[in-house]
Scaffold this active site. Structure first.
Site, mmCIF file in Angstrom:
data_model
loop_
_atom_site.group_PDB
_atom_site.id
_atom_site.type_symbol
_atom_site.label_atom_id
_atom_site.label_comp_id
_atom_site.label_asym_id
_atom_site.label_seq_id
_atom_site.Cartn_x
_atom_site.Cartn_y
_atom_site.Cartn_z
ATOM 1 C CE1 TYR A 1 -4.903 2.666 1.744
ATOM 2 C CE2 TYR A 1 -3.329 0.898 2.139
ATOM 3 C CZ TYR A 1 -4.544 1.336 1.647
ATOM 4 O OH TYR A 1 -5.405 0.442 1.045
ATOM 5 C CD GLU B 1 -4.160 6.263 -4.384
ATOM 6 O OE1 GLU B 1 -4.883 5.574 -5.140
ATOM 7 O OE2 GLU B 1 -4.564 6.752 -3.319
ATOM 8 C CG ASN C 1 -11.424 -2.979 2.622
ATOM 9 O OD1 ASN C 1 -10.280 -3.204 2.226
ATOM 10 N ND2 ASN C 1 -11.825 -1.771 2.985
ATOM 11 N NE ARG D 1 -13.459 -1.979 -0.143
ATOM 12 C CZ ARG D 1 -13.094 -0.705 -0.018
ATOM 13 N NH1 ARG D 1 -14.010 0.248 0.122
ATOM 14 N NH2 ARG D 1 -11.809 -0.383 -0.070
ATOM 15 C CB THR E 1 -14.558 1.940 4.006
ATOM 16 O OG1 THR E 1 -14.377 3.053 3.121
ATOM 17 C CG2 THR E 1 -13.226 1.567 4.638
ATOM 18 C CG PHE F 1 -7.246 2.182 10.534
ATOM 19 C CD1 PHE F 1 -6.723 2.313 9.257
ATOM 20 C CD2 PHE F 1 -8.232 3.076 10.938
ATOM 21 C CE1 PHE F 1 -7.153 3.306 8.388
ATOM 22 C CE2 PHE F 1 -8.675 4.084 10.078
ATOM 23 C CZ PHE F 1 -8.130 4.189 8.806
HETATM 24 P P1 IDP Z 1 -11.381 3.201 1.281
HETATM 25 O O1 IDP Z 1 -10.444 2.032 1.040
HETATM 26 O O2 IDP Z 1 -12.822 2.797 1.128
HETATM 27 O O3 IDP Z 1 -11.016 4.432 0.481
HETATM 28 P P2 IDP Z 1 -10.245 4.569 3.602
HETATM 29 O O4 IDP Z 1 -11.036 5.312 4.628
HETATM 30 O O5 IDP Z 1 -9.420 5.364 2.640
HETATM 31 O O6 IDP Z 1 -11.243 3.581 2.840
HETATM 32 O O7 IDP Z 1 -9.299 3.562 4.405
HETATM 33 C C1 IDP Z 1 -8.251 2.898 3.738
HETATM 34 C C2 IDP Z 1 -8.232 1.454 4.177
HETATM 35 O O8 IDP Z 1 -7.904 1.397 5.570
HETATM 36 C C3 IDP Z 1 -9.570 0.727 4.080
HETATM 37 O O9 IDP Z 1 -9.834 0.215 2.799
HETATM 38 C C4 IDP Z 1 -9.379 -0.391 5.083
HETATM 39 O O10 IDP Z 1 -8.575 -1.442 4.548
HETATM 40 C C5 IDP Z 1 -8.565 0.309 6.169
HETATM 41 N N1 IDP Z 1 -9.435 0.848 7.220
HETATM 42 C C6 IDP Z 1 -10.193 1.960 7.178
HETATM 43 N N2 IDP Z 1 -10.852 2.152 8.324
HETATM 44 C C7 IDP Z 1 -10.484 1.126 9.123
HETATM 45 C C8 IDP Z 1 -10.829 0.748 10.474
HETATM 46 O O11 IDP Z 1 -11.617 1.421 11.150
HETATM 47 N N3 IDP Z 1 -10.258 -0.393 10.942
HETATM 48 C C9 IDP Z 1 -9.397 -1.154 10.219
HETATM 49 N N4 IDP Z 1 -9.039 -0.828 8.948
HETATM 50 C C10 IDP Z 1 -9.578 0.284 8.420
#
Ligand code: IDP
Ligand code: MG
Length: 145
Positions: A43, A120, A106, A96, A85, A51
């Site tokens: 990540y 990855e 999620n 989801r 997301t 976060f």
């Molecule tokens: P994605 O998983 O749909 O690609 P990303 O923006 O890459 O979304 O974010 C990675 C992961 O970080 C998300 O799947 C979620 O678990 C977590 N995440 C993203 N935005 C937030 C937030 O605003 N609050 C808490 N967790 C978040």
């Protein structure tokens, strides 16, 4: 990757079935516990986000199912099947949208580009753990197998 909540909620079968039924191929899979170092690498694009610590804690909190899934345009297809997301914004019929409520729970990760998929996959698998195989019904799934 199925995140720890998906594995602990015993959603492996239901979620992986969706990819198989669509016509995609699971060519590598393993249950593993990710350590903090690997989670931070995975990540790294989010390292400056508020976060980030919660995200690393979440993905390292239990077993994940890491997978390589293959198929035509599979990154776009899988991202659509996974849904938004924030699960509250995810359409019904997406993983989801059907199985999750909170962004921080999620249940599934999906690579968002060929470059991130390559990066990855290399973090989680050796080449010898990925199996190339053809399935007999590819001629029914693809117009030109
Ligand atoms: P994605 O998983 O749909 O690609 P990303 O923006 O890459 O979304 O974010 C990675 C992961 O970080 C998300 O799947 C979620 O678990 C977590 N995440 C993203 N935005 C937030 C937030 O605003 N609050 C808490 N967790 C978040
Ligand atoms: Mg992402």
């Amino acid at each position: 990757m199925l995140k720890p909540d998906a594995v602990l909620r015993r959603l492996i079968g239901k979620t992986v079935s969706r990819f198989e039924e669509r016509g995609l191929k699971v060519t590598a899979a393993k249950i593993m516990i990710i350590n903090k170092n690997l989670a931070e690498k995975h990540y790294s694009e989010h390292s400056q986000k508020p976060f980030f610590r919660d995200l690393v804690d979440y993905i390292t909190s239990g077993p994940v199912l890491a997978m390589v899934i293959e198929g035509e345009e599979c990154i776009t297809l899988i991202r659509k099947m996974v849904g938004a997301t924030n699960p509250k914004d995810a359409e019904l019929g997406t993983i989801r949208g059907d199985y999750a409520i909170d962004t921080g729970r999620n249940i599934i990760h999906a690579s968002d580009s060929t470059e991130s998929a390559t990066r990855e996959i290399n973090l989680f698998f050796n080449d010898s753990e990925i199996y190339k195989f053809t399935i007999p019904d590819e001629e029914f799934i693809y117009e030109e197998p």
